[in-house]
Design an enzyme around this catalytic site. Structure first.
Site, PDB file in Angstrom:
ATOM      1  N   ARG A  22       0.892  -1.179   0.000  1.00 31.15           N
ATOM      2  CA  ARG A  22       0.000   0.000   0.000  1.00 31.15           C
ATOM      3  C   ARG A  22       0.920   1.216   0.000  1.00 31.15           C
ATOM      4  O   ARG A  22       1.661   1.447   0.954  1.00 31.15           O
ATOM      5  CB  ARG A  22      -0.922   0.006   1.216  1.00 31.15           C
ATOM      6  N   HIS A  81      -7.108   1.053  -6.704  1.00 27.14           N
ATOM      7  CA  HIS A  81      -7.322   0.115  -5.585  1.00 27.14           C
ATOM      8  C   HIS A  81      -7.960  -1.157  -6.171  1.00 27.14           C
ATOM      9  O   HIS A  81      -9.128  -1.459  -5.923  1.00 27.14           O
ATOM     10  CB  HIS A  81      -8.224   0.759  -4.532  1.00 27.14           C
ATOM     11  N   GLN A 135      -9.773  -3.912  -3.969  1.00 26.18           N
ATOM     12  CA  GLN A 135     -11.092  -3.521  -3.465  1.00 26.18           C
ATOM     13  C   GLN A 135     -12.167  -3.753  -4.527  1.00 26.18           C
ATOM     14  O   GLN A 135     -13.204  -4.360  -4.259  1.00 26.18           O
ATOM     15  CB  GLN A 135     -11.068  -2.027  -3.063  1.00 26.18           C
ATOM     16  N   CYS A 168     -16.546   1.295   0.101  1.00 23.46           N
ATOM     17  CA  CYS A 168     -15.373   0.448   0.390  1.00 23.46           C
ATOM     18  C   CYS A 168     -14.952   0.538   1.849  1.00 23.46           C
ATOM     19  O   CYS A 168     -14.230  -0.328   2.326  1.00 23.46           O
ATOM     20  CB  CYS A 168     -14.223   0.840  -0.523  1.00 23.46           C
TER      21      CYS A 168
HETATM   22  N1  NVA Z   1     -10.114   6.614  -1.562  1.00 25.06           N
HETATM   23  C1  NVA Z   1      -9.785   6.131  -0.256  1.00 25.06           C
HETATM   24  C2  NVA Z   1      -9.950   4.647  -0.186  1.00 25.06           C
HETATM   25  C3  NVA Z   1      -9.691   4.047   1.166  1.00 25.06           C
HETATM   26  C4  NVA Z   1      -9.836   2.568   1.170  1.00 25.06           C
HETATM   27  C5  NVA Z   1      -8.362   6.522   0.085  1.00 25.06           C
HETATM   28  O1  NVA Z   1      -7.480   6.418  -0.781  1.00 25.06           O
HETATM   29  O2  NVA Z   1      -8.141   6.960   1.218  1.00 25.06           O
HETATM   30  N1   CP Z   2     -11.305  -0.425   1.947  1.00 28.34           N
HETATM   31  C1   CP Z   2     -10.047  -0.473   2.407  1.00 28.34           C
HETATM   32  O1   CP Z   2      -9.078  -0.670   1.659  1.00 28.34           O
HETATM   33  O2   CP Z   2      -9.971  -0.284   3.735  1.00 28.34           O
HETATM   34  P1   CP Z   2      -8.641  -0.080   4.581  1.00 28.34           P
HETATM   35  O3   CP Z   2      -8.095   1.272   4.228  1.00 28.34           O
HETATM   36  O4   CP Z   2      -9.099  -0.184   5.999  1.00 28.34           O
HETATM   37  O5   CP Z   2      -7.661  -1.157   4.205  1.00 28.34           O
END
Ligand code: NVA
Ligand code: CP
Length: 316
Positions: free
Chosen positions: A106, A133, A136, A267
């Site tokens: 990540r 992502h 997801q 998500c």
């Molecule tokens: N768009 C959000 C998704 C979190 C799972 C982010 O990048 O913070």
């Molecule tokens: N939806 C998702 O990726 O959640 P987290 O940021 O908690 O991993």
């Protein structure tokens, strides 16, 4: 993921058939887990997980998933490895490949994850970047397929809100799987322009942009949203964004414009009162918790398939 693609970095890495294979495998793994049937194809193997940003679902689903499949996770927070002190991405990838069997990352930068994958001899999985992502959205398609009796035929999804990494992955998914996608975002907050124009070019009219959320949700069986402030975004944008996005909140009033049986997906994490109301999150149309649960089954399926591919390619 096709023919020698060892990594899962974007939804364009897989064909429709491979995506359906992930769904099929996840379905099987979900049943096995419910019936307490042990399945440990990754016994003795390790998954390194590099996190430059926080996570609840991604971390815990991968960590629990590899453990259930007989393997061992190694959590590496951003300050834990020499990458944080300037060791190159390439050197980190080359070294980690000599210890572990798979890497999940990540990161802020998609380029970083792609560079890591090029230098790594073991499979690399994108666990979210600023741009995409894919895990997801792959998991969300599993949830939708499960709800519809295991098919994605004639699917129509509307993404409402901030055009972000989730929206970008939905666009690529619509091209890969061939479903209808409506993007309902304010003009100033559209998803990545390159991904959107390429997606629209390839989708043969199936990807549409509809700035008015009431019109946007009118024909979709899935209304999808995400946070209005993604991880790493400049806090000083917040007031401007929240103001622009107010009409895009998923609330009961907006859902009056959607088909009666439309479901709501998010998500998570949710910012209740911003992109979604309590009433909708906790209401009958919301499938957000089964959606979160399914991350586990789908992350396992992705690891299992990549691991099998690596074993048969002779590089394990
Ligand atoms: N768009 C959000 C998704 C979190 C799972 C982010 O990048 O913070
Ligand atoms: N939806 C998702 O990726 O959640 P987290 O940021 O908690 O991993």
């Amino acid at each position: 993921m096709d023919k020698g693609k060892k990594d899962f970095l974007r939804l364009s890495d897989i064909s429709r058939d491979e995506g359906l294979k992930i769904i099929e495998r996840a379905k099987d793994l979900k049943v096995r887990l419910k019936n307490e049937v042990t399945y440990q194809p990754m016994k003795g193997k390790t998954l390194a997980m590099i996190f430059e940003k926080p996570s609840t679902r991604t971390r815990i689903s991968f960590e629990t998933g590899i453990y259930q499949m007989g393997g061992q996770p190694i959590y590496l927070g951003s300050g834990d490895i020499q990458l944080s002190r300037g060791e190159s991405v390439a050197d980190t990838a080359r070294v980690l490949s000599r210890y572990v069997n798979m890497v999940m990352i990540r990161a802020f930068s998609q380029d970083m994850v792609e560079e890591f994958a090029r230098e790594s001899t073991v499979p690399v999985i994108n666990g979210l970047t600023d741009l995409t992502h894919p895990c997801q959205v792959m998991s969300d398609l599993f949830t939708i397929a499960e709800l519809r009796g295991w098919h994605l035929d004639d699917l129509a999804v509307t993404y409402v809100g901030d055009g972000n990494n989730l929206t970008n992955s939905w666009i690529t998914a619509a091209v890969t799987f061939g479903f209808e996608l409506t993007i309902s975002c304010p003009e100033e907050l559209m998803p990545d322009s390159e991904i959107l124009s390429l997606g629209m070019e390839k989708a043969d009219g199936k990807i549409k942009v509809e700035e008015d959320p009431k019109v946007g949700v009118a024909n979709s069986e899935v209304v999808y949203t995400d946070t209005w402030m993604s991880m790493g975004e400049a806090p000083d944008l917040k007031e401007w964004k929240l103001d622009l996005l107010k009409p895009y909140q998923i609330n009961e009033e907006l859902l009056k414009s959607a088909p009666k049986d439309a479901v709501v997906m998010h998500c998570l994490p949710a910012h209740r009162g911003e992109e979604i109301t309590d009433e909708v999150m906790d209401g009958k149309r919301s499938i957000v918790y089964v959606q979160a649960e399914n991350r586990l089954h789908v992350q396992k399926a992705i690891m299992d398939i990549l691991n099998q591919r690596q074993e048969t390619s002779g590089d394990s």
